[in-house]
Design a protein around this motif. Sequence first.
Motif, PDB file in Angstrom:
ATOM      1  N   LEU A 234      53.295 -21.456 -33.859  1.00 23.13           N
ATOM      2  CA  LEU A 234      52.266 -20.467 -33.558  1.00 23.13           C
ATOM      3  C   LEU A 234      51.297 -20.440 -34.730  1.00 23.13           C
ATOM      4  O   LEU A 234      51.714 -20.649 -35.880  1.00 23.13           O
ATOM      5  CB  LEU A 234      52.925 -19.091 -33.396  1.00 23.13           C
ATOM      6  CG  LEU A 234      52.037 -17.869 -33.219  1.00 23.13           C
ATOM      7  CD1 LEU A 234      51.436 -17.866 -31.811  1.00 23.13           C
ATOM      8  CD2 LEU A 234      52.841 -16.588 -33.460  1.00 23.13           C
ATOM      9  N   TYR A 235      50.013 -20.162 -34.443  1.00 25.85           N
ATOM     10  CA  TYR A 235      49.012 -20.172 -35.499  1.00 25.85           C
ATOM     11  C   TYR A 235      48.108 -18.941 -35.410  1.00 25.85           C
ATOM     12  O   TYR A 235      47.961 -18.334 -34.346  1.00 25.85           O
ATOM     13  CB  TYR A 235      48.135 -21.429 -35.393  1.00 25.85           C
ATOM     14  CG  TYR A 235      48.932 -22.703 -35.373  1.00 25.85           C
ATOM     15  CD1 TYR A 235      49.192 -23.362 -34.183  1.00 25.85           C
ATOM     16  CD2 TYR A 235      49.458 -23.235 -36.550  1.00 25.85           C
ATOM     17  CE1 TYR A 235      49.939 -24.522 -34.147  1.00 25.85           C
ATOM     18  CE2 TYR A 235      50.210 -24.402 -36.525  1.00 25.85           C
ATOM     19  CZ  TYR A 235      50.446 -25.031 -35.331  1.00 25.85           C
ATOM     20  OH  TYR A 235      51.208 -26.176 -35.310  1.00 25.85           O
ATOM     21  N   LEU A 236      47.509 -18.610 -36.546  1.00 26.61           N
ATOM     22  CA  LEU A 236      46.494 -17.562 -36.571  1.00 26.61           C
ATOM     23  C   LEU A 236      45.385 -18.024 -37.508  1.00 26.61           C
ATOM     24  O   LEU A 236      45.595 -18.122 -38.727  1.00 26.61           O
ATOM     25  CB  LEU A 236      47.071 -16.232 -37.050  1.00 26.61           C
ATOM     26  CG  LEU A 236      46.090 -15.054 -36.993  1.00 26.61           C
ATOM     27  CD1 LEU A 236      45.813 -14.677 -35.536  1.00 26.61           C
ATOM     28  CD2 LEU A 236      46.640 -13.846 -37.755  1.00 26.61           C
ATOM     29  N   GLN A 237      44.240 -18.331 -36.946  1.00 32.14           N
ATOM     30  CA  GLN A 237      43.068 -18.672 -37.746  1.00 32.14           C
ATOM     31  C   GLN A 237      42.335 -17.381 -38.069  1.00 32.14           C
ATOM     32  O   GLN A 237      41.918 -16.655 -37.163  1.00 32.14           O
ATOM     33  CB  GLN A 237      42.153 -19.616 -36.962  1.00 32.14           C
ATOM     34  CG  GLN A 237      40.880 -19.992 -37.683  1.00 32.14           C
ATOM     35  CD  GLN A 237      41.139 -20.815 -38.932  1.00 32.14           C
ATOM     36  OE1 GLN A 237      41.962 -21.718 -38.937  1.00 32.14           O
ATOM     37  NE2 GLN A 237      40.424 -20.495 -40.010  1.00 32.14           N
ATOM     38  N   THR A 238      42.205 -17.117 -39.362  1.00 31.71           N
ATOM     39  CA  THR A 238      41.558 -15.896 -39.797  1.00 31.71           C
ATOM     40  C   THR A 238      40.239 -16.244 -40.489  1.00 31.71           C
ATOM     41  O   THR A 238      40.221 -17.016 -41.441  1.00 31.71           O
ATOM     42  CB  THR A 238      42.451 -15.101 -40.760  1.00 31.71           C
ATOM     43  OG1 THR A 238      42.611 -15.834 -41.983  1.00 31.71           O
ATOM     44  CG2 THR A 238      43.832 -14.859 -40.159  1.00 31.71           C
ATOM     45  N   ASN A 239      39.145 -15.693 -40.001  1.00 35.44           N
ATOM     46  CA  ASN A 239      37.823 -15.959 -40.546  1.00 35.44           C
ATOM     47  C   ASN A 239      37.152 -14.660 -40.965  1.00 35.44           C
ATOM     48  O   ASN A 239      37.553 -13.578 -40.543  1.00 35.44           O
ATOM     49  CB  ASN A 239      36.949 -16.666 -39.497  1.00 35.44           C
ATOM     50  CG  ASN A 239      37.486 -18.015 -39.090  1.00 35.44           C
ATOM     51  OD1 ASN A 239      38.099 -18.728 -39.883  1.00 35.44           O
ATOM     52  ND2 ASN A 239      37.266 -18.386 -37.840  1.00 35.44           N
ATOM     53  N   SER A 240      36.117 -14.793 -41.776  1.00 32.95           N
ATOM     54  CA  SER A 240      35.338 -13.626 -42.216  1.00 32.95           C
ATOM     55  C   SER A 240      36.245 -12.528 -42.759  1.00 32.95           C
ATOM     56  O   SER A 240      36.108 -11.350 -42.413  1.00 32.95           O
ATOM     57  CB  SER A 240      34.490 -13.092 -41.061  1.00 32.95           C
ATOM     58  OG  SER A 240      33.631 -14.090 -40.565  1.00 32.95           O
ATOM     59  N   LEU A 241      37.170 -12.924 -43.602  1.00 25.04           N
ATOM     60  CA  LEU A 241      38.148 -11.976 -44.130  1.00 25.04           C
ATOM     61  C   LEU A 241      37.496 -10.936 -45.034  1.00 25.04           C
ATOM     62  O   LEU A 241      36.538 -11.226 -45.757  1.00 25.04           O
ATOM     63  CB  LEU A 241      39.232 -12.720 -44.888  1.00 25.04           C
ATOM     64  CG  LEU A 241      40.196 -13.519 -44.000  1.00 25.04           C
ATOM     65  CD1 LEU A 241      40.967 -14.544 -44.822  1.00 25.04           C
ATOM     66  CD2 LEU A 241      41.157 -12.583 -43.292  1.00 25.04           C
ATOM     67  N   THR A 242      38.026  -9.736 -44.971  1.00 21.36           N
ATOM     68  CA  THR A 242      37.586  -8.635 -45.827  1.00 21.36           C
ATOM     69  C   THR A 242      38.796  -8.080 -46.570  1.00 21.36           C
ATOM     70  O   THR A 242      39.946  -8.344 -46.186  1.00 21.36           O
ATOM     71  CB  THR A 242      36.939  -7.516 -45.010  1.00 21.36           C
ATOM     72  OG1 THR A 242      37.962  -6.779 -44.326  1.00 21.36           O
ATOM     73  CG2 THR A 242      35.949  -8.055 -43.989  1.00 21.36           C
ATOM     74  N   PRO A 243      38.579  -7.313 -47.617  1.00 21.86           N
ATOM     75  CA  PRO A 243      39.722  -6.717 -48.322  1.00 21.86           C
ATOM     76  C   PRO A 243      40.616  -5.882 -47.406  1.00 21.86           C
ATOM     77  O   PRO A 243      41.814  -5.743 -47.675  1.00 21.86           O
ATOM     78  CB  PRO A 243      39.051  -5.855 -49.392  1.00 21.86           C
ATOM     79  CG  PRO A 243      37.781  -6.586 -49.696  1.00 21.86           C
ATOM     80  CD  PRO A 243      37.325  -7.115 -48.370  1.00 21.86           C
ATOM     81  N   ASP A 244      40.067  -5.345 -46.327  1.00 19.70           N
ATOM     82  CA  ASP A 244      40.878  -4.567 -45.390  1.00 19.70           C
ATOM     83  C   ASP A 244      41.883  -5.432 -44.631  1.00 19.70           C
ATOM     84  O   ASP A 244      42.790  -4.895 -43.983  1.00 19.70           O
ATOM     85  CB  ASP A 244      39.992  -3.837 -44.382  1.00 19.70           C
ATOM     86  CG  ASP A 244      39.249  -2.670 -45.008  1.00 19.70           C
ATOM     87  OD1 ASP A 244      38.243  -2.228 -44.428  1.00 19.70           O
ATOM     88  OD2 ASP A 244      39.675  -2.202 -46.085  1.00 19.70           O
ATOM     89  N   ASP A 245      41.727  -6.736 -44.690  1.00 23.06           N
ATOM     90  CA  ASP A 245      42.671  -7.639 -44.047  1.00 23.06           C
ATOM     91  C   ASP A 245      43.871  -7.954 -44.935  1.00 23.06           C
ATOM     92  O   ASP A 245      44.801  -8.646 -44.506  1.00 23.06           O
ATOM     93  CB  ASP A 245      41.986  -8.953 -43.653  1.00 23.06           C
ATOM     94  CG  ASP A 245      40.910  -8.750 -42.596  1.00 23.06           C
ATOM     95  OD1 ASP A 245      39.809  -9.323 -42.761  1.00 23.06           O
ATOM     96  OD2 ASP A 245      41.179  -8.037 -41.611  1.00 23.06           O
ATOM     97  N   THR A 246      43.846  -7.461 -46.164  1.00 25.19           N
ATOM     98  CA  THR A 246      44.967  -7.685 -47.073  1.00 25.19           C
ATOM     99  C   THR A 246      46.235  -7.052 -46.516  1.00 25.19           C
ATOM    100  O   THR A 246      46.267  -5.848 -46.230  1.00 25.19           O
ATOM    101  CB  THR A 246      44.661  -7.098 -48.460  1.00 25.19           C
ATOM    102  OG1 THR A 246      43.581  -7.836 -49.046  1.00 25.19           O
ATOM    103  CG2 THR A 246      45.878  -7.181 -49.368  1.00 25.19           C
ATOM    104  N   ALA A 247      47.268  -7.864 -46.354  1.00 23.37           N
ATOM    105  CA  ALA A 247      48.513  -7.387 -45.752  1.00 23.37           C
ATOM    106  C   ALA A 247      49.528  -8.514 -45.741  1.00 23.37           C
ATOM    107  O   ALA A 247      49.184  -9.680 -45.976  1.00 23.37           O
ATOM    108  CB  ALA A 247      48.278  -6.909 -44.319  1.00 23.37           C
ATOM    109  N   VAL A 248      50.755  -8.159 -45.444  1.00 23.04           N
ATOM    110  CA  VAL A 248      51.769  -9.158 -45.102  1.00 23.04           C
ATOM    111  C   VAL A 248      51.672  -9.388 -43.595  1.00 23.04           C
ATOM    112  O   VAL A 248      51.707  -8.429 -42.817  1.00 23.04           O
ATOM    113  CB  VAL A 248      53.182  -8.689 -45.483  1.00 23.04           C
ATOM    114  CG1 VAL A 248      54.221  -9.724 -45.049  1.00 23.04           C
ATOM    115  CG2 VAL A 248      53.274  -8.443 -46.985  1.00 23.04           C
TER     116      VAL A 248
END
Length: 124
Positions: free
Chosen positions: A78-92
């Motif tokens: 399974l995959y998750l492509q994450t783009n346009s990341l912001t500090p609010d995306d910081t997480a486990v």
Amino acid sequence: VQLQASGGGLVQAGGSLRLSCTASGGTISTFNMGWFRQAPGKGREFVAAINWDGNSVLYGDSVKGRFTISRDNTKNSLYLQTNSLTPDDTAVYYCATSTRMPILVRHDALYDYWGQGTLVTVSS
């Protein structure tokens, strides 16, 4: 089924990461799958889900349009492509299987097997 998430790391705001989740000890090809995340001091948040053959997806409102979930059943992954990341995306970030539900669901209680998580840190 054991799930192993990987691909996390430190990235600057606006950057991208591709998270992976590989299963062992069984096949995930017949299960719906999901990604969740948990930021420091917060509860677990639904990120995205995908049905068993990849033809149906569901996203959390906070990631819609920026993240893309996909899977490769030939690789049991399974995959998750994450783009346009912001500090609010910081997480486990955690991957999970939903073995009981025939539809895509957002509630973490409806997922059965969980990976150990991979940390994504987004700097401003």
